[in-house]
Design an enzyme around this catalytic site. Structure first.
Site: not given
Ligand code: ADP
Length: 240
Positions: A70, A144, A183, A189, A200
């Site tokens: 995404k 989320r 990845r 990361r 996750r």
């Molecule tokens: P991915 O989609 O691969 O999980 P992201 O970069 O979108 O990667 O998010 C990485 C981490 O950041 C998530 O696993 C979470 O811990 C935190 N995070 C990101 N966006 C949110 C959100 N809206 N609410 C809570 N935690 C978030």
């Protein structure tokens, strides 16, 4: 400023200035970061409006499980439609890199594959969205959870804004785990370790997947299995 790079440069500008301000270590550290964030977002908005490079009318939301791609698609759409790309994952990682209070709090959750608490995200997003009112945005990674989606609705209502498209990038779980494990070898990361990846996905199914029902009337589900270009094409076909 060349048109294609304008939004990207603006985002870099915001991040750099936040970094500088964080180094000032003011007394009201955490609060100031959010205020500064908003002020900068306002300047950034004005800059984009002056450049006539922003899309004033539409707001996109893109969701999907970790590894669905995404973020990649959000960047492409932001470039194509001159949206501001807001990735909460990137915003939080930036806070961690700069060792801000928000970053220190977020780090523990993220490293274990858990979500950062809703109130932290809602506070960041309310400030950012208020400041960006008037330019098109693509939200990547937010909301989320159902409380975040409800909070977003309230923010949008207050700002008299609406979500125009909700794009859901769907990929089967076994493909996702494979992608994320690959990845992990290159990304560096800290949330890409195997047990964290599995956590996750679990957190996604429990807390984020219910959003598919929440947004059912607006949802455009896209098959995310394919090349980046193929997936972009599928999205464009649905929204054009
Ligand atoms: P991915 O989609 O691969 O999980 P992201 O970069 O979108 O990667 O998010 C990485 C981490 O950041 C998530 O696993 C979470 O811990 C935190 N995070 C990101 N966006 C949110 C959100 N809206 N609410 C809570 N935690 C978030």
């Amino acid at each position: 400023v060349h048109s294609k790079g304008a939004i990207w440069r603006c985002q870099i500008l915001i991040l750099n200035i936040i970094y500088l301000m964080q180094n000032l270590k003011s007394k009201h550290y955490k609060k100031n970061i959010l205020v500064i964030h908003s002020n900068l977002a306002s300047s950034c908005k004005q800059f984009l409006i002056n450049q006539k490079q922003c899309n004033h009318n539409m707001n996109f939301l893109i969701m999907g499980p970790p590894g669905a791609g995404k973020g990649t698609q959000a960047k492409i759409l932001a470039e194509k439609y001159n949206f501001m790309h807001l990735s909460t994952g990137d915003m939080l990682r930036h806070e961690i890199d700069n060792k801000s209070d928000i970053g220190l709090e977020a780090k523990n959750y993220m490293n274990q594959g858990f979500l950062v608490p809703d109130d932290v995200l809602l506070s960041i997003m309310e400030n950012t969205l208020t400041s960006l009112k008037g330019i098109g945005i693509i939200l990547d990674g937010f909301p989320r959870t159902i409380p975040q989606a409800e909070g977003l609705e309230a923010i949008f209502q207050k700002l008299d804004l609406q979500i125009d498209y909700v794009i859901n990038v769907h990929v089967d779980e076994d493909i996702l785990i494979n992608r994320l494990t690959n990845r992990a070898k290159n990304s560096g990361r800290s949330d890409d370790a195997e047990e964290v990846i599995i956590n996750r996905q679990k957190v996604y199914s429990e807390l984020t997947e219910p959003l598919i029902q929440f947004y059912k009337d607006q949802l455009l589900t896209i098959n995310g299995d394919g090349t980046v270009e193929e997936v972009t094409q599928r999205i464009l076909e649905k929204i054009q």
